[in-house]
Design an enzyme around this catalytic site. Structure first.
Site, short mmCIF file in Angstrom:
data_model
loop_
_atom_site.label_atom_id
_atom_site.label_comp_id
_atom_site.label_asym_id
_atom_site.label_seq_id
_atom_site.Cartn_x
_atom_site.Cartn_y
_atom_site.Cartn_z
N SER A 207 -35.07 -91.84 -9.71
CA SER A 207 -35.87 -93.05 -9.53
C SER A 207 -36.14 -93.29 -8.05
O SER A 207 -36.66 -92.40 -7.38
CB SER A 207 -35.14 -94.24 -10.18
OG SER A 207 -35.99 -95.36 -10.29
N ARG B 114 -34.98 -109.40 -12.83
CA ARG B 114 -34.22 -108.30 -13.42
C ARG B 114 -34.62 -108.06 -14.87
O ARG B 114 -34.74 -106.90 -15.31
CB ARG B 114 -32.71 -108.58 -13.33
CG ARG B 114 -31.84 -107.52 -13.94
CD ARG B 114 -32.00 -106.18 -13.24
NE ARG B 114 -31.01 -105.22 -13.69
CZ ARG B 114 -30.88 -104.00 -13.20
NH1 ARG B 114 -31.68 -103.58 -12.25
NH2 ARG B 114 -29.95 -103.19 -13.65
N ASP C 203 -39.99 -91.69 -20.53
CA ASP C 203 -40.05 -92.50 -19.29
C ASP C 203 -41.51 -92.90 -19.05
O ASP C 203 -42.34 -92.08 -18.70
CB ASP C 203 -39.52 -91.67 -18.12
CG ASP C 203 -39.47 -92.45 -16.81
OD1 ASP C 203 -39.98 -93.59 -16.75
OD2 ASP C 203 -38.93 -91.91 -15.83
N HIS D 20 -36.69 -94.46 -18.91
CA HIS D 20 -36.47 -94.16 -17.50
C HIS D 20 -34.99 -94.04 -17.15
O HIS D 20 -34.60 -93.23 -16.32
CB HIS D 20 -37.11 -95.26 -16.65
CG HIS D 20 -36.92 -95.06 -15.18
ND1 HIS D 20 -37.48 -94.01 -14.49
CD2 HIS D 20 -36.21 -95.78 -14.26
CE1 HIS D 20 -37.14 -94.09 -13.20
NE2 HIS D 20 -36.38 -95.14 -13.05
N ASP D 21 -34.16 -94.85 -17.78
CA ASP D 21 -32.72 -94.86 -17.48
C ASP D 21 -31.98 -93.64 -18.00
O ASP D 21 -30.76 -93.56 -17.85
CB ASP D 21 -32.07 -96.12 -18.04
CG ASP D 21 -31.99 -97.25 -17.03
OD1 ASP D 21 -32.40 -97.04 -15.87
OD2 ASP D 21 -31.53 -98.35 -17.39
#
Length: 379
Positions: A158, A228, A324, A357-358
């Site tokens: 990232s 967040r 992602d 993405h994580d």
């Protein structure tokens, strides 16, 4: 000349951090200079006699230096213990591992919560705006202090991948291998848009006070939590959210016909927002998201990404994940095409994962096999 000391951050929720204070100056892309420069970091393993086994791990947006050790605020294990540790691809038995808190963050490195020596008060929004390249230059200062002349590899996912890609463009002789995961060579309009929503949520919180909230002890928690929550959605995949939560209700048999967290996914996001506020500084969030938005690796090379890699002889491994959508596989392919155009050795792997993405932070045994093979291939 440098000195090592424990530096206390202004916000006592973050406690004491072991940092290096370097005299500087660190000249920034904005034209400003930072003096002194504080860099908080962790190391694992030992630098060998040849100085050839150093691996720099660059953390993501709201990550930290505690890549393989317990986080002092949350008490949780390091954020990448799946990939770093004994018997793992990045192994302290083989590697001298370094991970530094990025410039602008709040875990011990110079940032908006740091004390401005000119005023004796926190910089707040008077801290200079920083870039990914500035973060890398600060890391290079740390490596100079540690006696690391060259990196066997720089690794990151990232925003960490952005730093990893920037390293061979700024210091082409100091990097032998680059491993960039779930990343991009420049932020898109969509990426910038999501970050702007988060920044506006923070700045709209009455407790933000133009960034001068440290003395009050009341940070803009509500705004930071919303920021967040919005960002966290981009780290996940639709399939993953559907599988985990679907439309299941949260601890109730029927809808309330109100605005409490009726759905499990709402409760999950609220928890993510609240827990984040306990470990991160709102102003740092503003600065670091701005740094990623400014990131465009080709910009200083005539708009050519291939030109950015023209001077390095490093090997590259680029990894993406099929779910992602924050930094999709097309972004990784663009990087690989530019590397090939520059005549660089580049390996590309797209991995399948339901986690979006994580994925690089979660259980990804295939990724570990790629990491291990690539790093051993350059030994």
């Amino acid at each position: 000349m440098s000195m090592e000391s424990a530096i206390a951050s202004t916000d006592q929720r973050f406690g004491l951090r072991r940092s290096i204070r370097l005299a500087g100056p660190l000249r920034l892309d904005s034209g400003a200079s930072l003096t002194p420069v504080e860099i908080a970091y962790e190391t694992y393993g030992t630098l060998n006699a040849q100085g050839s086994n150093a691996v720099l791990i660059c953390h993501a947006l709201t990550g930290d230096q505690f890549v393989a050790s317990e986080h002092p605020v949350t008490g949780k294990p390091g954020w990448w213990t799946r990939a770093v540790g004994a018997g793992k691809p990045i192994d302290p038995e083989r590697h001298f591992i370094i991970c530094a808190n990025v410039l602008g963050s709040c875990l011990g490195s110079s940032g908006p919560a740091s004390i401005d020596p000119a005023t004796g008060a926190p910089f707040a929004m008077r801290f200079p705006v920083i870039t990914i390249a500035d973060m890398v230059r600060a890391q290079a200062m740390l490596l100079d202090h540690l006696g690391v002349a060259q990196l066997a590899a720089v690794v990151g996912g990232s925003m960490g991948g952005m730093q990893a890609l920037a390293w061979p463009t700024l210091y082409p002789e100091r990097v032998r291998a680059v491993l960039a995961i779930a990343t991009t060579a420049r932020h898109s309009a969509q990426n910038i848009a999501f970050h702007e929503v988060g920044r506006q949520a923070i700045m709209a919180d009455p407790r933000w006070r133009g960034g001068d909230y440290y003395a009050s002890g009341e940070p803009p928690a509500a705004g930071l939590a919303v920021a967040r929550m919005a960002a966290h959605i981009t780290y996940l995949s639709e399939a993953g959210l559907t599988e985990k939560f679907g439309r299941k209700l949260q601890a109730r048999e029927a809808k309330t016909f109100g605005f409490d967290a009726d759905f499990q996914v709402e409760s999950y996001l609220r928890h993510q927002g609240i827990s984040f506020v306990e470990r991160f500084d709102a102003n740092s969030y503003l600065y670091i998201t701005r740094a990623t938005d400014y990131f465009d690796l080709a910009e200083d090379h005539g708009g050519s990404l291939a030109n950015a890699f023209a001077r390095t002889q490093a090997r590259f491994c680029i990894i993406s994940f099929d779910t992602d959508w924050l930094y999709p596989t097309t972004e990784s392919r663009n990087i690989v095409h530019a590397l090939h155009a520059a005549g660089r050795a580049a390996t590309f792997v797209e991995l399948s994962s339901p986690f979006g993405h994580d994925s690089f932070l979660l259980d990804a045994p295939e990724m570990n096999r790629v990491l291990d093979g690539f790093l051993r291939g350059g030994a």
